[in-house]
Scaffold this active site. Structure first.
Site, PDB file in Angstrom:
ATOM      1  NE  ARG A  66      17.929   9.609 -11.887  1.00  0.00           N
ATOM      2  CZ  ARG A  66      18.255   9.410 -13.169  1.00  0.00           C
ATOM      3  NH1 ARG A  66      17.679   8.459 -13.863  1.00  0.00           N
ATOM      4  NH2 ARG A  66      19.164  10.179 -13.734  1.00  0.00           N
ATOM      5  CE1 TYR A 119      -2.748   6.814   2.184  1.00  0.00           C
ATOM      6  CE2 TYR A 119      -1.790   7.729   0.197  1.00  0.00           C
ATOM      7  CZ  TYR A 119      -1.871   7.685   1.565  1.00  0.00           C
ATOM      8  OH  TYR A 119      -1.072   8.492   2.315  1.00  0.00           O
ATOM      9  CG  ASP A 191      -1.877  -0.042  -1.610  1.00  0.00           C
ATOM     10  OD1 ASP A 191      -1.277  -0.601  -0.680  1.00  0.00           O
ATOM     11  OD2 ASP A 191      -1.961   1.204  -1.707  1.00  0.00           O
ATOM     12  CE  LYS A 216       1.484   4.908   5.444  1.00  0.00           C
ATOM     13  NZ  LYS A 216       0.490   4.775   4.380  1.00  0.00           N
TER      14      LYS A 216
HETATM   15  C1  LIG Z   1       0.241   5.408   3.103  1.00  0.00           C
HETATM   16  C2  LIG Z   1      -0.360   4.659   1.982  1.00  0.00           C
HETATM   17  C3  LIG Z   1       0.019   4.896   0.652  1.00  0.00           C
HETATM   18  C4  LIG Z   1       1.015   5.971   0.282  1.00  0.00           C
HETATM   19  O1  LIG Z   1       2.275   5.676   0.764  1.00  0.00           O
HETATM   20  P1  LIG Z   1       3.393   6.811   1.087  1.00  0.00           P
HETATM   21  O2  LIG Z   1       4.526   5.998   1.575  1.00  0.00           O
HETATM   22  O3  LIG Z   1       2.795   7.720   2.118  1.00  0.00           O
HETATM   23  O4  LIG Z   1       3.659   7.515  -0.188  1.00  0.00           O
HETATM   24  C5  LIG Z   1      -0.559   4.128  -0.333  1.00  0.00           C
HETATM   25  N1  LIG Z   1      -1.497   3.191  -0.044  1.00  0.00           N
HETATM   26  C6  LIG Z   1      -1.898   2.952   1.215  1.00  0.00           C
HETATM   27  C7  LIG Z   1      -2.926   1.916   1.463  1.00  0.00           C
HETATM   28  C8  LIG Z   1      -1.344   3.670   2.269  1.00  0.00           C
HETATM   29  O5  LIG Z   1      -1.758   3.432   3.527  1.00  0.00           O
END
Ligand SMILES: *Cc1c(COP(=O)(O)O)cnc(C)c1O
Length: 400
Positions: A66, A119, A191, A216
């Protein structure tokens, strides 16, 4: 505990090379070309004194997964190299990264200034932090210098931005936001999920922290949930010792390995996502049953100039409106054969979703309308198939 000092040659390497080589030295691991998966929870100390020194931070060495794990650390070094950051951190999901960064950087009484849209789960977390911890937030379209300045309050402790914003693809001028924030001494967190570091590097534009849902484009194969953050050594070390370690939303060694593997092809995949999306945007624009196309690479896109300046490519996401009603939009989705109905994005498969009833269903209808999310707006995550086949599927579904 790996070498942090890179040679001069390594520092000047191009992205396409870094994404394959950074963070891993095969000769330090029995010559294994693929990085090993250190699937272990804990690490054995040679003696009691060594354990004491490791806990005291006086000796290099792993303690417990961890806190640090060699495979996860390889990934952390790779994202740092790609985002031109001093240090990277890996988390069990994008939201674990978002929550660790936000909670580690603000305190009760602070205010977070956010871009017009964020998001959905980040939106939920911000509300939670407001109700439970007294951290306020506000959303602001950041179209001009005056607007940004006016939105900064005495208690603003952090600016949190997404660009492009989901699903309208609206962009925020990251360099402008960073410049103004610097005057006020406020850190900017971006982000960067939608663009990936291949297309957009916020730290180079003056921002302070980058977050990714690695689920993603970085993964690219739809088989991992993961998150990453990158920034200065000082800040990342602080987060690593607090919200990463003590809240504990860490990444597993196997997921880190899958990401190291997926990321090697990020530039090649991203080039195809972009060129496919550009072709499809052109076709969509010409079709009589499509009333609106939102794509940063479209010369008619309102922020085309900013997109060309800020991003190295338009990305693989297109939002479009079809003529008619919500039911027409749903009928169209159901008529698709190749394209899959699913949220998420950045995978090899082309995915489509209906923001008004899916990702943005929790947003009140008035707010949704103000954000430009109508009942007939659809978001397409363009995959890696031949664009002609994706278009053929869209066209046949539009004609039914
Ligand atoms: C999917 C997404 C998240 C969250 O990510 P997870 O891996 O699903 O927790 C945050 N910001 C954006 C822009 C996203 O597309």
């Amino acid at each position: 505990m790996m070498e942090e000092i890179q040679s001069k040659q390594e520092r000047s390497r191009k992205f396409e090379t870094e994404v394959i080589h950074s963070g891993y030295d095969a000769l330090k691991h029995f010559g294994s070309l693929a990085p090993p998966i250190f699937q272990t929870s804990t690490f054995v100390f040679p003696d009691a004194q060594s354990g004491e020194r490791r806990f005291a931070g006086e000796e290099e060495g792993y303690i417990y997964s961890r806190l640090q794990n060699p495979t996860v650390e390889m990934l952390e070094q790779r994202i740092a190299a790609l985002e031109k950051a001093e240090k990277g951190l890996a988390f069990g999901s994008g939201m674990a990264a978002v929550s660790a960064v936000l909670m580690g950087m603000v305190k009760t009484g602070d205010h977070i200034l956010c871009s017009e849209g964020v998001y959905g789960c980040t939106f939920g977390l911000l509300h939670f932090m407001q109700e439970r911890f007294g951290v306020s937030h506000s959303f602001q379209s950041m179209d001009g210098e005056e607007q940004i300045r006016a939105a900064i309050r005495p208690e603003t402790a952090l600016i949190y931005v997404e660009s492009p914003i989901n699903p309208t693809m609206k962009l925020v001028d990251l360099k402008l936001v960073a410049e103004i924030a610097k005057e006020f001494g406020i850190p900017v967190v971006v982000d960067n999920t939608f663009s990936s570091p291949y297309l957009q590097r916020p730290l180079e534009l003056g921002c302070d922290v980058v977050i990714h849902s690695a689920t993603k484009y970085l993964c690219g194969h739809g088989d991992v949930i993961g998150g990453l953050a990158a920034g200065s050594k000082e800040l990342m070390s602080h987060l690593s010792m607090t919200t990463q370690k003590d809240i504990g939303g860490v990444m597993s060694p196997f997921d880190a390995w899958l990401l190291l593997r997926g990321m090697k092809t990020l530039p090649v995949r991203m080039d195809r996502h972009c060129s496919n999306a550009a072709e499809l945007a052109k076709q969509l624009r010409k079709h009589p049953r499509i009333s609106k196309v939102l794509f940063p690479g479209d010369p008619e896109f309102a922020q085309y100039t900013l997109a060309s300046r800020q991003m190295d490519g338009p990305g693989g996401l297109i939002s479009f409106e079809i003529c008619g009603t919500k039911e027409d939009a749903q009928r169209f989705m159901n008529a698709l054969e190749l394209i899959k109905i699913a949220v998420s994005l950045g995978d090899a498969e082309t995915l489509i979703q209906h923001p008004a009833t899916m990702t943005h269903a929790v947003v009140p209808p008035e707010d949704r309308a103000a954000m430009g999310i109508s009942e007939t707006l659809l978001r397409l995550s363009v995959g890696l198939e031949a664009w002609q086949d994706i278009w053929a599927d869209i066209e046949q579904a539009l004609n039914t």
